[in-house]
Design a protein around this motif. Structure first.
Motif, PDB file in Angstrom:
ATOM      1  N   SER A   1       0.422  14.059  -2.219  1.00 20.93           N
ATOM      2  CA  SER A   1       1.014  13.067  -3.122  1.00 20.93           C
ATOM      3  C   SER A   1       2.042  12.208  -2.398  1.00 20.93           C
ATOM      4  O   SER A   1       2.095  10.987  -2.580  1.00 20.93           O
ATOM      5  CB  SER A   1       1.680  13.779  -4.309  1.00 20.93           C
ATOM      6  N   TRP A   2       2.858  12.847  -1.567  1.00 16.46           N
ATOM      7  CA  TRP A   2       3.890  12.112  -0.846  1.00 16.46           C
ATOM      8  C   TRP A   2       3.273  11.083   0.099  1.00 16.46           C
ATOM      9  O   TRP A   2       3.755   9.954   0.210  1.00 16.46           O
ATOM     10  CB  TRP A   2       4.775  13.086  -0.095  1.00 16.46           C
ATOM     11  N   SER A   3       2.197  11.461   0.788  1.00 11.97           N
ATOM     12  CA  SER A   3       1.524  10.524   1.692  1.00 11.97           C
ATOM     13  C   SER A   3       1.028   9.299   0.933  1.00 11.97           C
ATOM     14  O   SER A   3       1.173   8.164   1.394  1.00 11.97           O
ATOM     15  CB  SER A   3       0.348  11.221   2.386  1.00 11.97           C
ATOM     16  N   ALA A   4       0.437   9.538  -0.235  1.00 13.68           N
ATOM     17  CA  ALA A   4      -0.078   8.425  -1.024  1.00 13.68           C
ATOM     18  C   ALA A   4       1.036   7.553  -1.594  1.00 13.68           C
ATOM     19  O   ALA A   4       0.847   6.349  -1.813  1.00 13.68           O
ATOM     20  CB  ALA A   4      -0.956   8.958  -2.156  1.00 13.68           C
ATOM     21  N   LEU A   5       2.214   8.151  -1.824  1.00 18.41           N
ATOM     22  CA  LEU A   5       3.327   7.405  -2.415  1.00 18.41           C
ATOM     23  C   LEU A   5       4.142   6.614  -1.389  1.00 18.41           C
ATOM     24  O   LEU A   5       4.927   5.740  -1.772  1.00 18.41           O
ATOM     25  CB  LEU A   5       4.274   8.376  -3.131  1.00 18.41           C
ATOM     26  N   LEU A   6       3.979   6.902  -0.095  1.00 18.59           N
ATOM     27  CA  LEU A   6       4.844   6.288   0.911  1.00 18.59           C
ATOM     28  C   LEU A   6       4.844   4.755   0.883  1.00 18.59           C
ATOM     29  O   LEU A   6       5.911   4.135   1.004  1.00 18.59           O
ATOM     30  CB  LEU A   6       4.474   6.787   2.306  1.00 18.59           C
ATOM     31  N   PRO A   7       3.683   4.097   0.729  1.00 15.79           N
ATOM     32  CA  PRO A   7       3.751   2.629   0.655  1.00 15.79           C
ATOM     33  C   PRO A   7       4.614   2.138  -0.503  1.00 15.79           C
ATOM     34  O   PRO A   7       5.379   1.176  -0.355  1.00 15.79           O
ATOM     35  CB  PRO A   7       2.280   2.221   0.475  1.00 15.79           C
ATOM     36  N   ALA A   8       4.501   2.795  -1.660  1.00 15.31           N
ATOM     37  CA  ALA A   8       5.309   2.403  -2.808  1.00 15.31           C
ATOM     38  C   ALA A   8       6.789   2.688  -2.555  1.00 15.31           C
ATOM     39  O   ALA A   8       7.658   1.875  -2.901  1.00 15.31           O
ATOM     40  CB  ALA A   8       4.841   3.151  -4.056  1.00 15.31           C
ATOM     41  N   VAL A   9       7.080   3.823  -1.937  1.00 13.52           N
ATOM     42  CA  VAL A   9       8.469   4.153  -1.610  1.00 13.52           C
ATOM     43  C   VAL A   9       9.043   3.131  -0.627  1.00 13.52           C
ATOM     44  O   VAL A   9      10.164   2.640  -0.794  1.00 13.52           O
ATOM     45  CB  VAL A   9       8.551   5.580  -1.020  1.00 13.52           C
ATOM     46  N   LYS A  10       8.270   2.792   0.384  1.00 12.19           N
ATOM     47  CA  LYS A  10       8.695   1.813   1.384  1.00 12.19           C
ATOM     48  C   LYS A  10       8.974   0.460   0.733  1.00 12.19           C
ATOM     49  O   LYS A  10       9.983  -0.205   1.019  1.00 12.19           O
ATOM     50  CB  LYS A  10       7.618   1.673   2.455  1.00 12.19           C
ATOM     51  N   LEU A  11       8.093   0.059  -0.179  1.00 13.55           N
ATOM     52  CA  LEU A  11       8.258  -1.227  -0.854  1.00 13.55           C
ATOM     53  C   LEU A  11       9.482  -1.224  -1.753  1.00 13.55           C
ATOM     54  O   LEU A  11      10.285  -2.179  -1.746  1.00 13.55           O
ATOM     55  CB  LEU A  11       6.998  -1.544  -1.668  1.00 13.55           C
ATOM     56  N   GLU A  12       9.669  -0.172  -2.519  1.00 14.42           N
ATOM     57  CA  GLU A  12      10.788  -0.124  -3.455  1.00 14.42           C
ATOM     58  C   GLU A  12      12.140  -0.029  -2.743  1.00 14.42           C
ATOM     59  O   GLU A  12      13.134  -0.555  -3.225  1.00 14.42           O
ATOM     60  CB  GLU A  12      10.608   1.052  -4.412  1.00 14.42           C
ATOM     61  N   LEU A  13      12.149   0.647  -1.601  1.00 13.47           N
ATOM     62  CA  LEU A  13      13.403   0.749  -0.851  1.00 13.47           C
ATOM     63  C   LEU A  13      13.658  -0.473   0.017  1.00 13.47           C
ATOM     64  O   LEU A  13      14.778  -0.661   0.511  1.00 13.47           O
ATOM     65  CB  LEU A  13      13.390   2.002   0.027  1.00 13.47           C
ATOM     66  N   GLY A  14      12.630  -1.283   0.232  1.00 12.20           N
ATOM     67  CA  GLY A  14      12.790  -2.488   1.033  1.00 12.20           C
ATOM     68  C   GLY A  14      13.071  -2.222   2.491  1.00 12.20           C
ATOM     69  O   GLY A  14      13.850  -2.942   3.127  1.00 12.20           O
ATOM     70  N   VAL A  15      12.424  -1.200   3.055  1.00 10.82           N
ATOM     71  CA  VAL A  15      12.650  -0.844   4.455  1.00 10.82           C
ATOM     72  C   VAL A  15      11.379  -1.105   5.255  1.00 10.82           C
ATOM     73  O   VAL A  15      10.286  -1.227   4.709  1.00 10.82           O
ATOM     74  CB  VAL A  15      13.066   0.634   4.601  1.00 10.82           C
ATOM     75  N   SER A  16      11.541  -1.177   6.575  1.00 12.49           N
ATOM     76  CA  SER A  16      10.398  -1.345   7.463  1.00 12.49           C
ATOM     77  C   SER A  16       9.853   0.022   7.856  1.00 12.49           C
ATOM     78  O   SER A  16      10.484   1.056   7.613  1.00 12.49           O
ATOM     79  CB  SER A  16      10.813  -2.112   8.719  1.00 12.49           C
ATOM     80  N   ALA A  17       8.674   0.017   8.509  1.00 13.10           N
ATOM     81  CA  ALA A  17       8.112   1.276   8.997  1.00 13.10           C
ATOM     82  C   ALA A  17       9.037   1.916  10.024  1.00 13.10           C
ATOM     83  O   ALA A  17       9.175   3.140  10.074  1.00 13.10           O
ATOM     84  CB  ALA A  17       6.730   1.032   9.600  1.00 13.10           C
ATOM     85  N   ALA A  18       9.679   1.095  10.841  1.00  9.61           N
ATOM     86  CA  ALA A  18      10.614   1.635  11.841  1.00  9.61           C
ATOM     87  C   ALA A  18      11.809   2.296  11.168  1.00  9.61           C
ATOM     88  O   ALA A  18      12.325   3.318  11.640  1.00  9.61           O
ATOM     89  CB  ALA A  18      11.075   0.525  12.775  1.00  9.61           C
ATOM     90  N   ASP A  19      12.272   1.722  10.057  1.00  9.07           N
ATOM     91  CA  ASP A  19      13.405   2.314   9.331  1.00  9.07           C
ATOM     92  C   ASP A  19      13.005   3.616   8.645  1.00  9.07           C
ATOM     93  O   ASP A  19      13.846   4.504   8.427  1.00  9.07           O
ATOM     94  CB  ASP A  19      13.924   1.336   8.273  1.00  9.07           C
ATOM     95  N   LEU A  20      11.724   3.707   8.291  1.00  5.56           N
ATOM     96  CA  LEU A  20      11.264   4.878   7.547  1.00  5.56           C
ATOM     97  C   LEU A  20      11.198   6.128   8.423  1.00  5.56           C
ATOM     98  O   LEU A  20      11.345   7.243   7.926  1.00  5.56           O
ATOM     99  CB  LEU A  20       9.874   4.583   6.962  1.00  5.56           C
ATOM    100  N   GLY A  21      10.995   5.937   9.731  1.00  2.56           N
ATOM    101  CA  GLY A  21      10.846   7.072  10.634  1.00  2.56           C
ATOM    102  C   GLY A  21      11.988   8.063  10.583  1.00  2.56           C
ATOM    103  O   GLY A  21      11.768   9.273  10.389  1.00  2.56           O
ATOM    104  N   PRO A  22      13.250   7.630  10.754  1.00  2.00           N
ATOM    105  CA  PRO A  22      14.357   8.601  10.698  1.00  2.00           C
ATOM    106  C   PRO A  22      14.436   9.335   9.367  1.00  2.00           C
ATOM    107  O   PRO A  22      14.775  10.524   9.332  1.00  2.00           O
ATOM    108  CB  PRO A  22      15.593   7.717  10.917  1.00  2.00           C
ATOM    109  N   ALA A  23      14.123   8.647   8.263  1.00  2.00           N
ATOM    110  CA  ALA A  23      14.172   9.313   6.961  1.00  2.00           C
ATOM    111  C   ALA A  23      13.121  10.418   6.872  1.00  2.00           C
ATOM    112  O   ALA A  23      13.377  11.494   6.314  1.00  2.00           O
ATOM    113  CB  ALA A  23      13.955   8.289   5.845  1.00  2.00           C
ATOM    114  N   LEU A  24      11.938  10.168   7.434  1.00  2.00           N
ATOM    115  CA  LEU A  24      10.872  11.163   7.378  1.00  2.00           C
ATOM    116  C   LEU A  24      11.176  12.376   8.261  1.00  2.00           C
ATOM    117  O   LEU A  24      10.560  13.431   8.102  1.00  2.00           O
ATOM    118  CB  LEU A  24       9.540  10.536   7.807  1.00  2.00           C
ATOM    119  N   SER A  25      12.112  12.214   9.183  1.00  2.00           N
ATOM    120  CA  SER A  25      12.501  13.342  10.042  1.00  2.00           C
ATOM    121  C   SER A  25      13.511  14.262   9.367  1.00  2.00           C
ATOM    122  O   SER A  25      13.803  15.339   9.889  1.00  2.00           O
ATOM    123  CB  SER A  25      13.099  12.831  11.357  1.00  2.00           C
ATOM    124  N   ALA A  26      14.043  13.856   8.216  1.00  2.00           N
ATOM    125  CA  ALA A  26      15.090  14.648   7.569  1.00  2.00           C
ATOM    126  C   ALA A  26      14.590  16.012   7.125  1.00  2.00           C
ATOM    127  O   ALA A  26      15.312  17.015   7.233  1.00  2.00           O
ATOM    128  CB  ALA A  26      15.658  13.876   6.377  1.00  2.00           C
TER     129      ALA A  26
END
Length: 303
Positions: free
Chosen positions: A16-41
């Motif tokens: 579910s999380w994998s499928a939601l990532l594009p929506a999460v990225k869009l709603e947070l207004g971040v780039s793929a590069a910005d998303l990397g550190p968050a996914l490492s948490a």
């Protein structure tokens, strides 16, 4: 069955999380590069937990599994409100949390058999940790690729292949299905050696990632991810099995697991860094180079 149910609930979350990532990225207004550190948490928190839980939970395994599964459900439920995500994302996460919470109750039926716990001889500890470092590093190569497919495949298809959300969300599903198929095939072939698995995982996993990243068609990327999952699937369980046989005390399994889990920290950061300079398709293709250490291990081991 309780352990299978808990693992299945974990899979429901990641799917579910994998499928939601594009929506999460869009709603947070971040780039793929910005998303990397968050996914490492998540793995950053998981690594010290792995190091401590085994010792703390000894003789209290059922209670510990129930507690952490329930806590996991509550944390999933809290992601949506804490991140100020949209109603659709919050609804999906709340449903997943409910599934995990209900599943945790099955742990109450788990039977735990206790026996003497062996410990490695003092002189063997150096050998055990040297072996753990090697096997853990090889497992990490495979897990970085697996994690990249889980986390980034949907984004690749939606943003770079023009796929619909439904088609894009199938990418990690196809990969995980083939990963499972690979493990079942390996289980059915007891004479399949670990050395052969190194070659299949290194060559097949690397080629699959190159195809997924560089193939321009909407269906080429899922095909590449499928090849990757099929090739890599048997390797990590085989490495852990080898570790359990070589060291009945469990120290080697713990060491390999902990070292290999660094892949889940390094993976998102590595993809984010590569994405900044190369773009996501090329970044995923470059991860295929992590198959080279596996092929090298195949060449180094005697038949």
């Amino acid at each position: 069955m309780p352990l299978i149910a808990v693992c299945a609930a974990w899979a429901v979350f990641w799917g579910s999380w994998s499928a939601l990532l594009p929506a999460v990225k869009l709603e947070l207004g971040v780039s793929a590069a910005d998303l990397g550190p968050a996914l490492s948490a998540v793995p950053v928190g998981a690594m010290p937990a792995m190091a401590l839980t085994g010792r703390l939970a000894r003789s209290r395994e059922r209670t510990a599994l129930l507690a952490v599964t329930a806590a996991f459900a509550l944390s999933v439920a809290g992601v949506g409100p804490a991140g100020s995500l949209g109603a659709d994302v919050r609804t999906v996460l709340a449903a997943v949390a409910a599934i995990i919470l209900v599943t945790s109750l099955s742990v109450l039926t788990l039977r735990v058999e206790r026996g003497p716990v062996a410990s490695p001889e003092h002189g063997d500890r150096g050998r055990v940790w040297r072996t753990a470092a090697v096997l853990g590093a090889l497992a990490a190569c495979a897990l970085i690729i697996e994690n990249a497919v889980e986390q980034w495949s949907v984004l690749l298809l939606e943003e770079h292949r023009g796929a619909s959300p439904l088609v894009a969300s199938a990418a990690p599903s196809v990969s995980m299905a083939m990963l499972t198929a690979g493990r079942l095939v390996a289980q059915a072939l007891p004479r399949l050696s670990l050395r052969t698995m190194y070659l299949v995982a290194g060559a097949g996993g690397g080629a699959g990632m190159a195809l997924a990243g560089l193939g321009g068609h909407v269906w080429t990327s899922p095909a590449g991810f499928a090849v990757t999952g099929l090739a890599l699937g048997p390797l990590v369980p085989a490495l852990l099995s080898r570790a359990s046989v070589d060291d009945p005390s469990g120290t080697l399994v713990w060491g390999v697991s902990t070292i290999s889990y660094t892949a889940f920290v390094a993976g998102p950061l590595l993809v984010a860094a590569l994405n900044g300079g190369l773009g996501l398709p090329a970044a995923l293709a470059v991860l295929g180079l992590l198959g080279l250490p596996l092929v090298a291990r195949f060449a180094a081991e005697r038949p």
